[in-house]
Scaffold this active site. Structure first.
Site, PDB file in Angstrom:
ATOM      1  N   GLU A 118      -2.397  -3.771   3.575  1.00 23.99           N
ATOM      2  CA  GLU A 118      -3.684  -4.140   4.202  1.00 23.99           C
ATOM      3  C   GLU A 118      -4.591  -4.862   3.192  1.00 23.99           C
ATOM      4  OE1 GLU A 118      -4.617  -0.992   7.666  1.00 23.99           O
ATOM      5  OE2 GLU A 118      -4.168  -0.075   5.722  1.00 23.99           O
ATOM      6  N   GLU A 138       2.509   4.011   8.113  1.00 21.94           N
ATOM      7  CA  GLU A 138       1.574   5.107   8.395  1.00 21.94           C
ATOM      8  C   GLU A 138       2.082   6.032   9.502  1.00 21.94           C
ATOM      9  OE1 GLU A 138      -1.016   1.867   6.577  1.00 21.94           O
ATOM     10  OE2 GLU A 138       0.794   2.014   7.789  1.00 21.94           O
TER      11      GLU A 138
END
Ligand code: T1G
Ligand code: NAD
Length: 714
Positions: A118, A138
């Protein structure tokens, strides 16, 4: 010209894991937070400060972010989850990077995962070196990419590719990341700094502009993007098997389609916190760390493993063949020894069958199979094992047969060879005591099918030397197994605890619950199969043999349910005989309810003088889990398992325990040990012999402590 520029504020944090220095007009930002540059609070602060420095320094025209050591960034610091959040929040750090008025380049090597990717996606340009591992895993922690991954990745790679990456959690290489549009360039070499500076020079020469991912066109064709997302939503609803975060990922990407970027980011964050608050997050993060902690055993710290390059396997049956395949898959030359020509031919056939299956499915070429089988040698003489470094015995589960085999191994194997047994229940101290080199004998308890099941119980007898145990842990890693250290007792960790909760299930069946209701209750809990389905899969004859072996030493006072014996006496061993607790018409893998089994159950209740009563699924689960947790506590209390997390890893990797619940001991902590103990004390009123509260459980409840308190590594 090279200088290390202090951060703007006078009190620059020199111990920061993030350092900056100027390389000409480039501000080089280095993240050095071993072991994997996780984005802990100090790293986030350091990145934030670096961007502020770049904005403030007029001579800086480009920012280059890279990681020191073996990673770019392996994500948010997982240890921080569940703690009080420390500023700055990661989405804000990403926003600062993306909103920077000067081009920001991320130079990736090694892992760039989760928050790490990210950060890179919020940069304006991305380069990755060969060997990089990029991903948004995740979901494997019960979470979703909560710092822009669900908003920026679809804008760069499109909905389908981005969502599949998030739902699978898989790691991709630099080439694939480039094809997907997640990076701009596959760099050369292994040094992200020099590759980054070279690309930076190019960008500066081209006067490359700031280029924000939030503006990328991946969602331009709304209708196509929506159609892709709808298809993925439908598929996820079917496949997510009770998991919480996969559908939250879909919802977050829906927000990317429906809302302006900043609104989408807000929605992503709401959904992220819902995942944080889900018990599944706690269970999955526990599992993440537990499977790493199990490697930390005293012997591995105390001794160096012995070198080994060749493996011998004695016995070519169900387990011997699976173990041979596992070793061949890991690249070892394997020598298998069997009793006679017919048996070794069967042993080879059992090994080849696995590879023929892969060739038939197109997952292996005939040439590759031939190359693997070229490393396989079959023999009927033990002398063939004279030079191997490590031998694993997997012959009949009879002490006499085992001792005869170990006598042969003791005669032929070279000094220093590791001698391992795959016994499920037999006393390994007795086997070790039967040879002249007990220090070289260890238990390696594989699970069937041995080339598939990840769990490996490494059973530590009294006389084994530490370097042999350390060697076993290295073997486990080479075979891509998850090793758990176990002490010697009847059934070690897994099978010992299994015997107890299976007995609890049998008690409930005899008291009124149908085996099918019990299986349903455990499937609802998250197991792929209930205990009676598992028995049919493994084969009822194995359990029957164990019960017969134990009959002589069974406590005559202890309750003994005979239903399983009645079924086995009919030769109904499960899938391999077409019926067991279930009917398997025409070799079906999913069983049907069998009215004849229900009749046997009724007859046994009558014989035992039991008036059946109703059980709710909730009560079935409480009794089943209470039995499992209580015996798990005994196993820890007696030192058979080093820590409660070793029991958790055993059941998640060897017995189908739902990973998102973390394991039986983690589950017990989440339910609350006082509740578990209260249940056991209540059940003990009916059967005080079976339901004896574990001294460890009583002690922890008295202290107001939990199993997690015993997992702390030194
Ligand atoms: N946080 C904290 N510790 C970590 C960590 C992390 N992200 N990753 C690894 N470690 C520790 C690990 O416990 C071990 O410690 C050591 O590093 C080496 O790891 C906002 C919410 C990177 C591929 O899921 O997959 O970002 O045991 O033994 O086999 O959207 O670690 O030595 O004390 O595994 O070479 C997303 C998790 C986080 C990646 C390296 N990131 N890590 O594998 O070594 S959530 C991940 C891995 C997130 C954002 C969200 C692997 C690895 P110790 P290791 P390895
Ligand atoms: P199996 O009956 O399928 O195979 C045993 C093999 O050992 C046979 O091929 C036999 O020919 C061979 N053998 C017997 N005596 C021998 C000797 N003296 N020298 C060489 N070979 C000899 O049994 P299995 O299911 O593979 O079990 C093997 C061991 O693994 C047992 O100790 C069992 O408890 C253990 N185990 C089994 C499972 C399972 O699910 N089947 C799981 C874990 C551990």
């Amino acid at each position: 010209m090279s200088q290390t520029a202090a951060t703007p504020d006078a009190g620059a944090d020199t111990t920061s894991p993030v350092t900056q220095r100027r390389e000409g007009a480039v501000l080089v930002v280095t993240i050095d937070n071993p072991p994997v540059n996780a984005l802990g609070a100090a790293v986030r602060r350091g990145l934030q400060a670096a961007i502020a420095q770049a904005e403030a320094d007029a001579e800086v025209t480009l920012v280059l972010i890279h990681g020191a050591g073996r990673a770019f960034i392996a994500g948010a610091d997982i240890r921080e989850f569940g703690q009080t959040p420390q500023p700055p929040a990661l989405p804000d750090v990403c926003r600062s990077i993306e909103q920077c008025s000067k081009p920001v380049l991320a130079a990736i090597h090694g892992p760039a995962l989760g928050g790490g990717l990210e950060i890179a996606l919020s940069a304006h340009y991305r380069l990755a070196l060969p060997g990089s591992k990029l991903g948004l895993p995740e979901v494997q922690l019960g979470l979703l990419p909560g710092s822009g991954g669900t908003q920026r990745a679809p804008r760069l790679a499109g909905v389908k590719a981005a969502v599949e990456l998030m739902l699978s959690g898989r790691h991709i290489g630099a080439e694939e990341a480039a094809q997907l549009g997640l990076i701009d360039r596959v760099g050369a070499g292994t040094d992200p700094l020099s590759a980054g500076l070279a690309y930076a020079a190019e960008l500066l020469a081209q006067q490359a502009p700031v280029r924000r991912s939030c503006d990328a066109p991946g969602l331009a064709d709304k209708a196509a993007a929506q159609a892709e997302l709808d298809a993925l939503r439908a598929d996820t609803a079917k496949k997510s098997k009770g998991l919480f975060s996969p559908l939250k990922i879909i919802e977050a990407v829906q927000a990317a389609l429906d809302l302006p970027f900043d609104e989408g980011m807000k929605r992503e964050r709401e959904l992220f916190w819902q995942c944080i608050d889900s018990p599944q997050r706690a269970g999955l993060i526990h599992a993440f760390f537990a499977e790493r902690e199990v490697l930390k055993v005293p012997e591995a710290k105390a001794a160096q493993p012995r070198p080994f390059a060749t493996i011998g396997v004695v016995g070519g049956g169900t387990m011997g063949a699976g173990i041979a395949v596992s070793a061949l898959d890991a690249g070892f030359p394997v020598t298998m020894v069997e009793r006679d020509a017919e048996s070794i031919a069967r042993g080879r056939a059992n090994v080849e069958k696995v590879y023929d299956g892969l060739v038939a499915k197109g997952r292996m070429t005939a040439e590759a199979k031939a190359a693997v089988m070229a490393r396989y040698t079959g023999s009927t003489t033990y002398d063939a094992l004279a030079q191997v470094d490590l031998v694993i015995e997997a012959v009949f589960e009879e002490m006499g047969v085992k001792k005869a085999v170990f006598a042969e191994l003791d005669r032929v194997c070279k000094p220093g060879a590791v001698l391992a047994t795959n016994t499920s229940y037999l006393d390994i101290d007795e086997i070790a005591g039967s040879v002249s080199r007990p220090q070289d004998v260890v238990g390696l308890h594989f699970f069937s099918p041995a080339n598939i099941m990840k769990l490996l119980e490494i059973v530590v007898p009294a006389q084994v030397s530490a370097d042999v145990v350390a060697t076993a842990f290295v073997l486990a890693q080479k075979l891509k197994k998850v090793p758990v250290r176990a002490g010697v007792c009847d059934g070690f960790i897994g099978n010992r605890i299994l015997a107890v909760y299976r007995a609890a299930a049998d008690h409930m069946m005899e008291d009124g619950a149908s085996p099918y209701q019990i299986d349903q209750a455990l499937r609802d809990f998250g197991y792929p199969m209930g205990p009676f389905q598992v028995s049919d899969l493994a084969g009822g004859d194995i359990g029957w043999a164990t019960r017969k072996r134990r009959a002589a030493t069974r406590d005559p006072q202890a309750r003994y349910v005979q239903i399983a014996d009645r079924i086995c006496e009919r030769g109904w061993f499960g899938q391999k005989t077409g019926r067991g607790y279930y009917l398997y018409p025409a070799g079906a893998r999913t069983g049907e309810i069998d009215p004849e089994v229900l009749a046997i159950v009724d007859a046994e209740r009558e014989r035992a003088g039991i008036t059946p009563r109703a059980f709710s699924n909730e009560e079935i689960l409480r009794r089943y889990m209470a039995a499992m947790v209580n015996e798990g506590a005994n196993v820890v209390h007696q030192g058979i398992a080093l820590r409660p997390l070793d029991v958790d890893v055993t059941f998640v990797y060897g017995y189908g325990f739902p990973r998102y619940r973390g394991g039986p001991m983690k589950y017990a902590d989440m339910v609350g040990l006082p509740q578990i103990l209260a249940d056991i004390e209540a059940f003990a009123k009916e059967d005080p012999l079976f339901w004896k509260p574990s001294p460890l459980l009583v002690e922890l409840v008295a202290k107001g402590a939990n199993f997690a308190s015993l997992n702390q590594s030194e």
